[in-house]
Each structure stands twice: as structure tokens, then as C-alpha cells.
Scaffold this motif. Structure first.
Motif, PDB file in Angstrom:
ATOM      1  N   ALA A 180      32.512  -9.202 -36.716  1.00 13.41           N
ATOM      2  CA  ALA A 180      33.098  -8.044 -36.032  1.00 13.41           C
ATOM      3  C   ALA A 180      33.482  -6.944 -37.018  1.00 13.41           C
ATOM      4  O   ALA A 180      33.394  -5.746 -36.695  1.00 13.41           O
ATOM      5  CB  ALA A 180      34.321  -8.480 -35.227  1.00 13.41           C
ATOM      6  N   ARG A 181      33.905  -7.320 -38.218  1.00 13.53           N
ATOM      7  CA  ARG A 181      34.299  -6.307 -39.206  1.00 13.53           C
ATOM      8  C   ARG A 181      33.138  -5.423 -39.627  1.00 13.53           C
ATOM      9  O   ARG A 181      33.320  -4.248 -39.953  1.00 13.53           O
ATOM     10  CB  ARG A 181      34.901  -6.989 -40.438  1.00 13.53           C
ATOM     11  N   HIS A 182      31.928  -5.962 -39.636  1.00 14.48           N
ATOM     12  CA  HIS A 182      30.760  -5.160 -40.005  1.00 14.48           C
ATOM     13  C   HIS A 182      30.389  -4.152 -38.917  1.00 14.48           C
ATOM     14  O   HIS A 182      29.671  -3.189 -39.190  1.00 14.48           O
ATOM     15  CB  HIS A 182      29.568  -6.070 -40.300  1.00 14.48           C
ATOM     16  N   ASP A 183      30.844  -4.402 -37.684  1.00 18.50           N
ATOM     17  CA  ASP A 183      30.627  -3.467 -36.575  1.00 18.50           C
ATOM     18  C   ASP A 183      29.151  -3.115 -36.420  1.00 18.50           C
ATOM     19  O   ASP A 183      28.776  -1.957 -36.243  1.00 18.50           O
ATOM     20  CB  ASP A 183      31.454  -2.197 -36.771  1.00 18.50           C
ATOM     21  N   HIS A 184      28.312  -4.139 -36.494  1.00 20.59           N
ATOM     22  CA  HIS A 184      26.866  -3.967 -36.312  1.00 20.59           C
ATOM     23  C   HIS A 184      26.446  -4.653 -35.020  1.00 20.59           C
ATOM     24  O   HIS A 184      26.955  -5.727 -34.673  1.00 20.59           O
ATOM     25  CB  HIS A 184      26.109  -4.560 -37.502  1.00 20.59           C
ATOM     26  N   SER A 185      25.522  -4.041 -34.323  1.00 17.48           N
ATOM     27  CA  SER A 185      25.140  -4.559 -33.005  1.00 17.48           C
ATOM     28  C   SER A 185      24.550  -5.964 -33.089  1.00 17.48           C
ATOM     29  O   SER A 185      24.821  -6.810 -32.239  1.00 17.48           O
ATOM     30  CB  SER A 185      24.137  -3.607 -32.333  1.00 17.48           C
ATOM     31  N   GLU A 186      23.747  -6.237 -34.126  1.00 11.33           N
ATOM     32  CA  GLU A 186      23.134  -7.561 -34.241  1.00 11.33           C
ATOM     33  C   GLU A 186      24.191  -8.631 -34.520  1.00 11.33           C
ATOM     34  O   GLU A 186      24.115  -9.744 -33.992  1.00 11.33           O
ATOM     35  CB  GLU A 186      22.087  -7.561 -35.350  1.00 11.33           C
ATOM     36  N   LEU A 187      25.177  -8.302 -35.357  1.00 13.70           N
ATOM     37  CA  LEU A 187      26.227  -9.276 -35.651  1.00 13.70           C
ATOM     38  C   LEU A 187      27.137  -9.493 -34.450  1.00 13.70           C
ATOM     39  O   LEU A 187      27.590 -10.617 -34.199  1.00 13.70           O
ATOM     40  CB  LEU A 187      27.041  -8.799 -36.856  1.00 13.70           C
ATOM     41  N   LEU A 188      27.411  -8.447 -33.691  1.00 18.92           N
ATOM     42  CA  LEU A 188      28.177  -8.624 -32.458  1.00 18.92           C
ATOM     43  C   LEU A 188      27.406  -9.466 -31.447  1.00 18.92           C
ATOM     44  O   LEU A 188      27.986 -10.263 -30.706  1.00 18.92           O
ATOM     45  CB  LEU A 188      28.530  -7.262 -31.866  1.00 18.92           C
ATOM     46  N   GLN A 189      26.085  -9.285 -31.425  1.00 21.02           N
ATOM     47  CA  GLN A 189      25.252 -10.084 -30.531  1.00 21.02           C
ATOM     48  C   GLN A 189      25.285 -11.564 -30.909  1.00 21.02           C
ATOM     49  O   GLN A 189      25.218 -12.445 -30.045  1.00 21.02           O
ATOM     50  CB  GLN A 189      23.811  -9.568 -30.569  1.00 21.02           C
ATOM     51  N   VAL A 190      25.413 -11.846 -32.208  1.00 20.45           N
ATOM     52  CA  VAL A 190      25.540 -13.229 -32.666  1.00 20.45           C
ATOM     53  C   VAL A 190      26.791 -13.867 -32.062  1.00 20.45           C
ATOM     54  O   VAL A 190      26.748 -14.985 -31.528  1.00 20.45           O
ATOM     55  CB  VAL A 190      25.590 -13.280 -34.203  1.00 20.45           C
ATOM     56  N   ASN A 191      27.920 -13.165 -32.133  1.00 21.51           N
ATOM     57  CA  ASN A 191      29.157 -13.685 -31.542  1.00 21.51           C
ATOM     58  C   ASN A 191      29.025 -13.897 -30.041  1.00 21.51           C
ATOM     59  O   ASN A 191      29.429 -14.930 -29.497  1.00 21.51           O
ATOM     60  CB  ASN A 191      30.308 -12.719 -31.811  1.00 21.51           C
ATOM     61  N   GLN A 192      28.439 -12.920 -29.362  1.00 19.07           N
ATOM     62  CA  GLN A 192      28.337 -12.998 -27.908  1.00 19.07           C
ATOM     63  C   GLN A 192      27.430 -14.136 -27.463  1.00 19.07           C
ATOM     64  O   GLN A 192      27.755 -14.887 -26.537  1.00 19.07           O
ATOM     65  CB  GLN A 192      27.831 -11.661 -27.366  1.00 19.07           C
ATOM     66  N   THR A 193      26.292 -14.296 -28.142  1.00 15.92           N
ATOM     67  CA  THR A 193      25.352 -15.356 -27.762  1.00 15.92           C
ATOM     68  C   THR A 193      25.945 -16.738 -28.012  1.00 15.92           C
ATOM     69  O   THR A 193      25.843 -17.644 -27.168  1.00 15.92           O
ATOM     70  CB  THR A 193      24.037 -15.194 -28.539  1.00 15.92           C
ATOM     71  N   ALA A 194      26.568 -16.920 -29.175  1.00 19.17           N
ATOM     72  CA  ALA A 194      27.148 -18.222 -29.501  1.00 19.17           C
ATOM     73  C   ALA A 194      28.293 -18.569 -28.556  1.00 19.17           C
ATOM     74  O   ALA A 194      28.417 -19.709 -28.095  1.00 19.17           O
ATOM     75  CB  ALA A 194      27.624 -18.224 -30.947  1.00 19.17           C
ATOM     76  N   LEU A 195      29.144 -17.593 -28.245  1.00 15.98           N
ATOM     77  CA  LEU A 195      30.266 -17.854 -27.347  1.00 15.98           C
ATOM     78  C   LEU A 195      29.799 -18.125 -25.917  1.00 15.98           C
ATOM     79  O   LEU A 195      30.364 -18.968 -25.216  1.00 15.98           O
ATOM     80  CB  LEU A 195      31.228 -16.671 -27.366  1.00 15.98           C
ATOM     81  N   SER A 196      28.778 -17.405 -25.479  1.00 14.88           N
ATOM     82  CA  SER A 196      28.241 -17.648 -24.139  1.00 14.88           C
ATOM     83  C   SER A 196      27.668 -19.056 -24.022  1.00 14.88           C
ATOM     84  O   SER A 196      27.868 -19.752 -23.018  1.00 14.88           O
ATOM     85  CB  SER A 196      27.166 -16.608 -23.815  1.00 14.88           C
ATOM     86  N   SER A 197      26.952 -19.488 -25.071  1.00 12.84           N
ATOM     87  CA  SER A 197      26.421 -20.846 -25.079  1.00 12.84           C
ATOM     88  C   SER A 197      27.546 -21.873 -25.093  1.00 12.84           C
ATOM     89  O   SER A 197      27.487 -22.893 -24.397  1.00 12.84           O
ATOM     90  CB  SER A 197      25.521 -21.034 -26.303  1.00 12.84           C
ATOM     91  N   ALA A 198      28.597 -21.608 -25.876  1.00 14.53           N
ATOM     92  CA  ALA A 198      29.731 -22.523 -25.938  1.00 14.53           C
ATOM     93  C   ALA A 198      30.465 -22.584 -24.595  1.00 14.53           C
ATOM     94  O   ALA A 198      30.961 -23.641 -24.189  1.00 14.53           O
ATOM     95  CB  ALA A 198      30.686 -22.087 -27.043  1.00 14.53           C
ATOM     96  N   PHE A 199      30.553 -21.462 -23.903  1.00 13.51           N
ATOM     97  CA  PHE A 199      31.200 -21.437 -22.587  1.00 13.51           C
ATOM     98  C   PHE A 199      30.434 -22.319 -21.602  1.00 13.51           C
ATOM     99  O   PHE A 199      31.039 -23.106 -20.854  1.00 13.51           O
ATOM    100  CB  PHE A 199      31.267 -20.001 -22.072  1.00 13.51           C
ATOM    101  N   ALA A 200      29.114 -22.208 -21.596  1.00  5.74           N
ATOM    102  CA  ALA A 200      28.303 -23.030 -20.683  1.00  5.74           C
ATOM    103  C   ALA A 200      28.424 -24.508 -21.016  1.00  5.74           C
ATOM    104  O   ALA A 200      28.578 -25.351 -20.119  1.00  5.74           O
ATOM    105  CB  ALA A 200      26.835 -22.585 -20.765  1.00  5.74           C
ATOM    106  N   ARG A 201      28.373 -24.841 -22.314  1.00  9.45           N
ATOM    107  CA  ARG A 201      28.456 -26.245 -22.715  1.00  9.45           C
ATOM    108  C   ARG A 201      29.825 -26.835 -22.394  1.00  9.45           C
ATOM    109  O   ARG A 201      29.934 -27.941 -21.849  1.00  9.45           O
ATOM    110  CB  ARG A 201      28.165 -26.350 -24.211  1.00  9.45           C
ATOM    111  N   THR A 202      30.892 -26.109 -22.695  1.00  7.23           N
ATOM    112  CA  THR A 202      32.242 -26.636 -22.488  1.00  7.23           C
ATOM    113  C   THR A 202      32.571 -26.769 -21.005  1.00  7.23           C
ATOM    114  O   THR A 202      33.215 -27.734 -20.589  1.00  7.23           O
ATOM    115  CB  THR A 202      33.268 -25.718 -23.181  1.00  7.23           C
ATOM    116  N   SER A 203      32.136 -25.811 -20.197  1.00  4.16           N
ATOM    117  CA  SER A 203      32.393 -25.913 -18.756  1.00  4.16           C
ATOM    118  C   SER A 203      31.650 -27.097 -18.146  1.00  4.16           C
ATOM    119  O   SER A 203      32.169 -27.760 -17.237  1.00  4.16           O
ATOM    120  CB  SER A 203      31.990 -24.611 -18.049  1.00  4.16           C
ATOM    121  N   THR A 204      30.467 -27.402 -18.657  1.00  3.62           N
ATOM    122  CA  THR A 204      29.726 -28.573 -18.174  1.00  3.62           C
ATOM    123  C   THR A 204      30.433 -29.862 -18.571  1.00  3.62           C
ATOM    124  O   THR A 204      30.548 -30.795 -17.770  1.00  3.62           O
ATOM    125  CB  THR A 204      28.300 -28.566 -18.733  1.00  3.62           C
ATOM    126  N   LEU A 205      30.921 -29.932 -19.801  1.00  3.15           N
ATOM    127  CA  LEU A 205      31.658 -31.119 -20.231  1.00  3.15           C
ATOM    128  C   LEU A 205      32.962 -31.276 -19.454  1.00  3.15           C
ATOM    129  O   LEU A 205      33.384 -32.393 -19.140  1.00  3.15           O
ATOM    130  CB  LEU A 205      31.947 -31.022 -21.728  1.00  3.15           C
TER     131      LEU A 205
END
Length: 434
Positions: A180-205
Motif C-alpha cells: 500500500a505504501r508504494h501506491d501502485h495499482s499492481e501492488l494494490l491488486q495483489v492485496n485485493q486478490t489475496a484477501l478476496s481468496s482468503a475471504f472465500a477460503r475462510t468463509s468455507t471453512l
């Protein structure tokens, strides 16, 4: 320049196990046929003609060596033929194997749903194979995304009492804050994709752990209770039947006291384990939800939460602590129902969210030892719900408000009170007559 560091490239460069086995088998067979033909030629006189069997052996030898050459060409120039479609990128993003063992291995296999209904986890494989391969000369953004996804997956596996649990959570925070500190779209996309995947996995568990807890409770009542619950309004009658059954079993307990005690201990142990695991996963899901909101990806959580009908159903019978955490998650998501700065929530998502989660707000234990939501939070969430309902078509409003009246009338809670939306809908219906 090095090729892109993606999972498909890693699989293309891995040795093809199936084709390699076929190749080695064919080489061995070709060597045996060559030795057989050579032995036959040495044993016979030079003037004697070959027999039909000798000609057949020679033809088999030639065909086998041609097959070896063809397989060698395929292995060198067409490795994608051996790529297995059953293991794809989504599996890697959603699950990992670990030295600690998977979540499935910690629980009885008979209590888990079938793999076809919840296919979120790979059956085998190590993440090390996805990292160590030829042709890569440096890190990339995709590697950073895989690392963050891996750390978030470890949170589900590490016990909350372990000292490494906070270590893993701090590491995930450090990676996301650095991106987030780099404020670059690709790095923000990394956070969003990983968190979205974690949300799906954790809600299933979380759904699975609640299912285990409910399964242990249902088994304590036997097949009559399960049959009654399957009938219309059976969930209302089942507790009374279960109470009568309990009284009868108490009177007859002198017959099978020993067996009953053993069975009771087993059920209490499974139920306690399921509740503890569910509370841990609900805490993690709440943390992930706040992170999604902080990094501008709460819209992905809204879509996933609108499809979690099975979780919404089981949450009605969850323990008060788990219910409280799920109510907090739903409240956070409802607070962003009407935002239009970065995204616009669709009509379908709004409708499903309101239909699925308003019953939980009505029936959840709103905090005996501590309040789940503050008075201010309740007012804000109720205002967001009223605004979201008013933005939907009249037919959607009718379904939502009819269900709300049903749940609100029979619940002990006085929140959420959507009478304002109900009166507005009635007034709009009257205007069609005039």
C-alpha cells in the motif's frame, strides 16, 4: 528477459510424470526386443533364412524404437500435453498444503461435505514445486501475490494459541502495508486478490466447522429429530420433541448408563471442538473483512457474502460468540451497500444480502455479556438497509419486507426496525390505485 512468473509456466517446465513413465517403459521394451533379435541372429547360421517369428520380432523392434523417438519429441517440444486440468490456478490461490497438515485432516472425514460441493482445496502437491523451476532470474509481482496468499492460508491452519499465529498475521500485515505504501495499482491488486481468496477460503471453512457442530447436535437426537426437522416448520417443533425425548431417556437411563456417558462425552467433545474452531475462523474472517475494506476491495466480499446462503442458514443456530462475529461482519458489509465512489453494488447483490442476513440480525443473540454492536452502529446499519431497500424494485421490496415482518414479529430483538421502509412500500402500492 525472464518469462513471467506464473503458475502455468511452472507446470510447463515440470517433468511430465505420466509421459515420462510411458517413455521409460517403451525404452526398456525396445532394449529387450533389440537384445532378443541380436540373440536370435547370433544363434542361427548365416545361410539360414529368417523364420516368420524372427521377422515379426524385428518389425516390433523397429516400431518400438520409432515410438521412443516420437515420445522424446513430444516431451521436448510439447510439454503442455501432460498438463493436468484438474489442478488450476484457482486451487493454488485458495489452498495450500503445509507441514502442519490441512484443516480437513484435523476433523472426522464422515462429517465433511463432499468434495464436489465444496471444491476449494487441492488434494496434494507442494508449493515448493511452483517456485523452484528453471528460467527465472528474479522476483516478480505475481510471486509476491503467491507469498501473501500463502501466509493468509497459514492463518487458517495455525492454532490461535500458538506464538506463530501472531507472527503469521504480522507478516501478512507487513506485506500488505508495504504494497500500500508504494501506491501502485499492481501492488494494490495483489492485496485485493489475496484477501478476496482468503475471504472465500475462510468463509468455507467457517461453514464446515458450523456444519460439524450442528451434525453433533443432530446426532444426539437420533433419526426422529432429524426427520421432524426436515418437515415444514419442523425446526420449531423439534426442540419440544427433543425435550420430551430427553425426559424419557432420563427415566430409562438406568438401562444403558455406561453407553450413554461414553456417547455424551464424545458428542460434547466434537461440539466443543467445532465451536472453538468456528470462533477462530469467524475472528479471522472479521479481520479479513476489515482489510478488504481498508484496501478498497469490499465489493468482492459483498458478492461472496450474497452467495453464502448455507452459511447464513447455519449461523442462526451457531453459538452466541460466533453469531456475534458474523453479525459484525454483516454489519461492516451492510455499511457499504450504497457506496458509489469506487463501485456500484448491483440489484441482485443487494437483494440477496438483505434476504439472507436480515433474519440473522433479528434472531441473533445481541450480547448478554457484551454488546455486539453499539447503538450508533445499529442506527447506521439500519439506515443503510432502509436506503438499500428503497433503491430496489417494488417486487424485491415486497419479498424482503415480508420476510422481515415474519422474523421480527417472532424474535425477542427490537432491531432492525424496518417499519419506515415497510410504510414507504405500502404507500407506493396505494399510489398505484389512485
Amino acid at each position: 528477459m525472464a518469462p513471467d512468473l506464473d503458475i502455468e509456466y511452472a507446470y510447463k517446465t515440470r517433468p511430465p510424470s505420466l509421459l515420462n513413465s510411458i517413455f521409460m517403459y517403451t525404452v526398456n521394451m525396445a532394449a529387450k526386443t533389440l537384445a532378443s533379435v541380436a540373440h536370435t541372429s547370433q544363434a542361427q547360421d548365416t545361410d539360414e533364412k529368417w523364420k516368420t517369428s524372427d521377422h515379426l520380432k524385428f518389425m516390433v523392434m523397429l516400431l518400438t524404437w520409432v515410438t521412443v523417438w516420437v515420445l522424446r519429441v513430444l516431451m521436448d517440444h510439447f510439454p503442455f500435453i501432460t498438463y493436468s486440468p484438474s489442478y488450476n490456478n484457482n486451487h493454488y490461490l485458495q489452498g495450500f498444503s503445509s507441514p502442519l497438515g490441512s484443516f480437513d485432516s484435523l476433523l472426522p472425514s464422515s462429517l465433511w461435505p463432499s468434495s464436489s460441493s465444496l471444491s476449494l482445496w487441492p488434494s496434494s502437491g507442494s508449493s515448493l514445486d511452483l517456485i523452484l523451476y528453471e528460467g527465472i532470474d528474479g522476483p516478480s509481482v505475481k510471486a509476491l501475490g503467491r507469498s501473501l496468499t500463502h501466509v493468509l492460508a497459514l492463518l487458517n491452519e495455525i492454532p490461535a494459541t500458538s506464538s506463530k499465529y501472531q507472527f503469521a498475521m504480522t507478516m501478512a500485515d507487513t506485506i500488505m502495508e508495504g504494497n500500500a505504501r508504494h501506491d501502485h495499482s499492481e501492488l494494490l491488486q495483489v492485496n485485493q486478490t489475496a484477501l478476496s481468496s482468503a475471504f472465500a477460503r475462510t468463509s468455507t471453512l467457517l461453514y464446515r466447522s458450523l456444519q460439524i457442530s450442528n451434525q453433533s447436535q443432530d446426532d444426539s437426537g437420533g433419526w426422529p429429530i432429524r426427520t421432524i426437522k426436515a418437515l415444514p416448520f419442523g425446526s420449531y417443533v423439534a426442540p419440544y420433541v427433543k425435550g420430551l425425548s430427553f425426559c424419557f431417556n432420563t427415566v430409562m437411563s438406568w438401562v444403558d448408563t455406561g453407553v450413554s456417558r461414553l456417547q455424551k462425552k464424545k458428542e460434547e467433545g466434537a461440539d466443543e471442538y467445532g465451536e472453538v474452531m468456528a470462533e477462530k475462523l469467524a475472528q479471522e474472517l472479521l479481520w479479513i473483512t476489515n482489510k478488504l475494506r481498508a484496501y478498497g476491495a469490499v465489493d468482492q466480499a459483498l458478492v461472496q457474502w450474497s452467495h453464502a446462503s448455507a452459511l447464513a442458514s447455519l449461523s442462526l443456530t451457531a453459538s452466541p460468540r460466533v453469531q456475534g462475529l458474523i453479525v459484525k461482519i454483516s454489519g461492516i458489509l451492510f455499511g457499504d451497500l450504497n457506496r458509489q465512489d469506487y463501485w456500484m453494488v448491483t440489484r441482485e447483490v443487494k437483494f440477496k444480502l438483505l434476504v439472507l442476513w436480515i433474519p440473522l440480525f433479528c434472531h441473533a443473540n445481541n450480547g448478554v455479556a457484551y454488546p455486539i454492536l453499539s447503538s450508533f452502529e445499529k442506527v447506521e446499519i439500519q439506515r443503510e438497509m432502509n436506503e438499500a431497500i428503497s433503491s430496489l424494485p417494488a417486487i424485491d421490496q415486497e419479498v424482503i419486507l415480508t420476510n422481515w415482518v415474519q422474523d421480527f414479529a417472532v424474535s425477542a430483538s427490537d432491531w432492525p426496525n424496518l417499519q419506515l421502509s415497510y410504510d414507504r412500500w405500502c404507500q407506493s402500492a396505494r399510489q398505484l390505485v389512485t
